[in-house]
Scaffold this motif. Structure first.
Motif, short mmCIF file in Angstrom:
data_model
loop_
_atom_site.label_atom_id
_atom_site.label_comp_id
_atom_site.label_asym_id
_atom_site.label_seq_id
_atom_site.Cartn_x
_atom_site.Cartn_y
_atom_site.Cartn_z
N SER A 280 0.82 -1.21 0.00
CA SER A 280 0.00 0.00 0.00
C SER A 280 0.86 1.26 0.00
O SER A 280 0.51 2.26 -0.64
CB SER A 280 -0.95 0.00 1.20
N ILE A 281 2.00 1.21 0.69
CA ILE A 281 2.91 2.36 0.68
C ILE A 281 3.47 2.58 -0.72
O ILE A 281 3.51 3.71 -1.22
CB ILE A 281 4.04 2.16 1.70
N ALA A 282 3.89 1.49 -1.37
CA ALA A 282 4.44 1.60 -2.72
C ALA A 282 3.42 2.11 -3.72
O ALA A 282 3.77 2.77 -4.70
CB ALA A 282 4.97 0.22 -3.16
N ALA A 283 2.13 1.82 -3.47
CA ALA A 283 1.08 2.27 -4.39
C ALA A 283 0.78 3.75 -4.23
O ALA A 283 0.26 4.39 -5.15
CB ALA A 283 -0.19 1.45 -4.15
N ARG A 284 1.12 4.33 -3.10
CA ARG A 284 0.76 5.72 -2.80
C ARG A 284 1.93 6.69 -2.90
O ARG A 284 1.72 7.90 -3.04
CB ARG A 284 0.16 5.80 -1.39
N ILE A 285 3.15 6.19 -2.80
CA ILE A 285 4.33 7.06 -2.79
C ILE A 285 5.25 6.67 -3.93
O ILE A 285 5.40 5.49 -4.25
CB ILE A 285 5.08 6.92 -1.43
N ARG A 286 5.88 7.64 -4.56
CA ARG A 286 6.78 7.33 -5.66
C ARG A 286 7.97 6.50 -5.15
O ARG A 286 8.37 6.60 -3.99
CB ARG A 286 7.24 8.59 -6.38
N PHE A 287 8.53 5.72 -6.06
CA PHE A 287 9.53 4.72 -5.70
C PHE A 287 10.73 5.32 -4.98
O PHE A 287 11.22 4.77 -3.99
CB PHE A 287 9.98 4.00 -6.97
N VAL A 332 14.86 -2.76 1.99
CA VAL A 332 15.34 -4.05 1.47
C VAL A 332 14.52 -4.46 0.25
O VAL A 332 15.08 -4.86 -0.79
CB VAL A 332 15.28 -5.14 2.56
N VAL A 333 13.19 -4.38 0.35
CA VAL A 333 12.34 -4.75 -0.79
C VAL A 333 12.61 -3.84 -1.98
O VAL A 333 12.79 -4.30 -3.12
CB VAL A 333 10.86 -4.69 -0.39
N GLY A 334 12.67 -2.53 -1.72
CA GLY A 334 12.88 -1.58 -2.81
C GLY A 334 14.25 -1.70 -3.45
O GLY A 334 14.38 -1.69 -4.68
N SER A 335 15.30 -1.81 -2.64
CA SER A 335 16.65 -1.87 -3.18
C SER A 335 16.89 -3.17 -3.94
O SER A 335 17.57 -3.18 -4.97
CB SER A 335 17.69 -1.70 -2.07
N THR A 336 16.32 -4.28 -3.44
CA THR A 336 16.46 -5.55 -4.14
C THR A 336 15.74 -5.52 -5.47
O THR A 336 16.26 -5.99 -6.49
CB THR A 336 15.92 -6.71 -3.28
#
Length: 412
Positions: A280-287, A332-336
């Motif tokens: 939900s955070i990834a859907a609302r905020i730019r990467f 971790v999820v974003g950087s990977t």
């Protein structure tokens, strides 16, 4: 135009599910043993803050020494075999500690040496599992798959330290290490049934040339450079804090072994909360902005721990570890996902290994610094220096090109 599939309805293949379950039990084994080691050192072997720092150094040294060799293996040979063999080494190490406890022959040196051997399983997972994901799931599912792996890891980080602390505090160290050995053996069994997709054969390959190419790729990439630098300073600060936390919590905060385990377990609870909130955070905020949340949470966590110097509190210590989990799991999820998206498949293992060597290799360095600083100036100064490292990692990521990304870039 491709319509994105919601995270909740993405179905991942059976091979990936087996990888995720093996990751869960392997990470649980690691967390139980990591929580048990400093508690055994302090309560059974009367270790000082300097000695627990050196113990942390030994238990994280394989990240520095083995990440690159394991990464080259992961690009050349079976990643599943690498993980299974390394996890088997952890089984041997944990059973050896169990035997020494039973024979009343456990020393700080043996605890450090076997902890070092046991960490090889974690190094193999950190290098090989992210490299294996792109061959098991579609590109559109990278973020979902990484989120599932991190959720499993988060659950292990949540339950493992608390369970390790309770086992040591209530029924003895032997049970903690026996439990860790059993979980590692289950991870090996799960990996044995995983079918790894075949890869195209390449010609003769040279270790140093492959390592040079992977290093050059990372250092020349404007996105990967600041990501690695940020992770390096995060791990430096985190493991300076970890190096002295158990003796600090026991002697300055007045916590029992079980209470220490609970505060450490708050780290995993934070990771679970962060992993569940990630979609939900990834859907609302730019990467790019998502990538900054973890570093800011790390800095806030370090400042909360510094506050315990003024107000000694179980609750502040627990809040600090919760913040160390809830934000950085998004990192971790974003950087990977970013690394997988822009790295060619044939270089995935080496790039993961270089990332692990730089970032996780900072762990023994941070632990060694923690041992040195606490030995010379005390645990209080060590907490302040750790907070300084957390400030540096925020400064790096905020000024980077990665922080300005609108979405996951194309590449690879």
């Amino acid at each position: 135009m491709r319509i994105p599939v919601p995270h909740s309805v993405v179905r991942l293949p059976a091979a990936f599910q087996r990888l995720a379950w093996s990751n869960l039990v392997a990470q649980s084994a690691e967390q139980i043993s990591l929580a048990a080691a400093p508690l055994v050192a302090v309560f059974a072997l009367s270790a000082s803050a300097r000695e627990t720092g050196l113990l942390q150094t030994a238990q994280t040294l394989p990240f520095l020494l083995l990440s690159i060799p394991f990464g080259v293996w992961a690009d050349r040979r079976s990643r599943r075999t690498l993980m299974a063999l390394a996890e088997g080494m952890r089984v041997i190490a944990m059973l050896s500690v169990l035997l020494l406890v039973g024979l009343h022959g456990l020393t700080l040196l043996w605890l450090a040496a076997l902890g070092c051997l046991g960490a090889t399983g974690t190094v193999a997972y950190n290098v090989a599992a992210p490299s294996l994901v792109p061959s098991l799931v579609s590109r559109e599912s990278y973020a979902v798959a990484n989120g599932r792996l991190e959720l499993a890891r988060s659950a292990a980080y949540s339950a493992g330290p608390a369970l390790g602390g309770m086992l040591v505090g209530w029924i003895g160290a032997g049970w903690a290490y026996g439990c860790a050995a059993g979980l590692s053996a289950l991870a090996v069994a799960l990996l044995a049934g995983l079918r790894e997709p075949p890869r195209a054969q390449t010609g003769q390959r040279h270790f140093l040339r492959e390592l040079r190419d992977g290093t050059r790729f990372v250092l020349r990439d404007a996105l990967l450079r600041p990501m690695i630098a940020t992770a390096v300073f995060f791990n430096l600060g985190f493991f300076m804090l970890q190096a002295v936390y158990v003796p600090y919590a026991v002697h300055r905060l007045g916590l029992t072994a079980s209470a220490v385990g609970v505060t450490l377990g708050a780290y995993g609870v934070g990771m679970v909360c962060g992993a569940l909130a990630a979609p939900s955070i990834a859907a609302r905020i730019r990467f790019g902005r998502v990538l900054t949340i973890g570093p800011f949470c790390g800095l806030l966590a370090s400042l909360v721990m510094v506050a315990t110097l003024i107000v000694p509190s179980f609750w502040l210590a627990m809040l600090s570890f919760f913040l160390l989990g809830v934000g950085p799991i998004l990192w971790v999820v974003g950087s990977t996902t970013l690394r997988q998206a822009i790295t060619p498949d044939g270089m995935m293992g080496r790039v993961s290994a270089i990332n692990s060597t730089a970032t996780y290799g900072a762990r023994p360095v941070g632990a060694l610094l923690g041992a040195g600083v606490s030995g010379c100036w005390g645990m209080e100064v060590c907490l302040l220096v750790a907070a300084g490292a957390f400030f540096v990692q925020v400064f790096i990521i905020v000024g980077s090109a990665a922080a300005r990304l609108d979405g996951v870039p194309e590449g690879g």
